[in-house]
Design an enzyme around this catalytic site. Structure first.
Site, short mmCIF file in Angstrom:
data_model
loop_
_atom_site.label_atom_id
_atom_site.label_comp_id
_atom_site.label_asym_id
_atom_site.label_seq_id
_atom_site.Cartn_x
_atom_site.Cartn_y
_atom_site.Cartn_z
CG ASP A 51 34.72 38.43 28.16
OD1 ASP A 51 35.65 37.99 28.88
OD2 ASP A 51 34.53 39.65 28.00
CG HIS A 52 37.53 38.17 24.47
ND1 HIS A 52 36.22 38.64 24.40
CD2 HIS A 52 38.31 39.28 24.55
CE1 HIS A 52 36.23 39.96 24.43
NE2 HIS A 52 37.48 40.37 24.53
CB THR B 297 36.09 45.05 34.49
OG1 THR B 297 34.83 44.89 33.80
CG2 THR B 297 37.04 45.88 33.63
N GLY B 298 34.75 42.19 35.19
CA GLY B 298 33.61 41.66 35.96
C GLY B 298 32.40 42.57 35.84
CG ASN C 116 25.03 42.42 48.85
OD1 ASN C 116 26.26 42.42 48.87
ND2 ASN C 116 24.32 43.45 49.29
NE ARG D 194 41.27 42.15 29.29
CZ ARG D 194 40.44 42.52 28.32
NH1 ARG D 194 39.70 43.60 28.46
NH2 ARG D 194 40.36 41.82 27.22
NE ARG E 237 23.86 40.70 60.68
CZ ARG E 237 24.53 41.83 60.42
NH1 ARG E 237 23.94 43.00 60.58
NH2 ARG E 237 25.78 41.78 60.02
CG HIS E 238 22.14 41.64 55.76
ND1 HIS E 238 22.46 42.97 55.91
CD2 HIS E 238 23.07 40.94 56.44
CE1 HIS E 238 23.55 43.07 56.65
NE2 HIS E 238 23.95 41.86 56.99
NE ARG F 116 19.34 46.80 55.50
CZ ARG F 116 20.22 46.78 56.48
NH1 ARG F 116 21.28 46.00 56.40
NH2 ARG F 116 20.07 47.55 57.54
C1 RB5 Z 1 36.37 42.93 26.73
O1 RB5 Z 1 37.42 43.62 26.14
C2 RB5 Z 1 35.90 43.64 27.98
O2 RB5 Z 1 35.19 44.77 27.66
C3 RB5 Z 1 35.07 42.71 28.83
O3 RB5 Z 1 35.80 41.56 29.14
C4 RB5 Z 1 34.59 43.23 30.16
O4 RB5 Z 1 35.62 43.75 30.92
C5 RB5 Z 1 33.41 44.11 30.14
O5 RB5 Z 1 32.91 44.57 31.16
#
Ligand code: RB5
Length: 153
Positions: A8-9, A67-68, A99, A109, A131-132, A135
């Site tokens: 995303d941005h 954040t992912g 996994n 960020r 072995r996983h 699951r």
């Molecule tokens: C965008 O501001 C932010 O919410 C997005 O990039 C992400 O972190 C969402 O989980």
């Protein structure tokens, strides 16, 4: 291998460098955007990348948002997807090893470009430990209870 990439941005500023890095490792990259720093919605990109991986058009996916977390939640709604979030080298290895993740999600960020590239490389180079499997099969069983989908290997 074929890799689908989306951000995303919040991940846009590093997307080109991540794509170049993947290509320098010999991978073929499908870039789903975003293509500017204008605010956009991470599920749109998570969906495109996850669909490629789900349908075996790509072997692996890379998703980057702030954040992912948004990416990992959205990608895991798509059948056949095991998206993993990682916050250091060890977890980048473990999402592959334990996994059998087919998508890696990262937070732009909270990590430098170098850290992000390092984690992606580790993820791509790490083999799943059989072995996983028990699951992972249980995860697939849950998925199949709720969706009409074919499994991929
Ligand atoms: C965008 O501001 C932010 O919410 C997005 O990039 C992400 O972190 C969402 O989980």
């Amino acid at each position: 291998m074929k890799i689908s990439l989306g951000t995303d941005h919040a991940g846009f500023a590093i997307k080109g460098k991540v794509s170049d890095f993947l290509k320098s490792l010999g991978h073929e990259v499908t870039d789903y955007g975003t293509n500017s720093s204008e605010s956009c919605d991470y599920p749109d990109f998570a969906y495109k990348v996850a669909l490629d991986v789900s349908e075996n058009k790509s072997q692996k996916g890379v998703l980057i948002c702030g954040t992912g977390i948004g990416m990992v939640i959205a990608a895991n709604k798509v059948p056949n997807i095991r998206a993993g979030i990682c916050w250091n080298k060890e977890t980048a290895q473990l999402i592959a090893m334990h996994n059998n993740a087919n998508i890696i999600c990262l937070g732009a960020r909270f990590a430098s470009l170098e850290e992000i590239c390092e984690r992606i490389k580790i993820f791509l180079e790490t083999k799943f430990e059989e072995r996983h499997s028990k699951r992972i099969n249980k995860i697939t069983e849950i998925e199949q209870k709720y969706c009409n989908c074919k499994s991929i290997k």
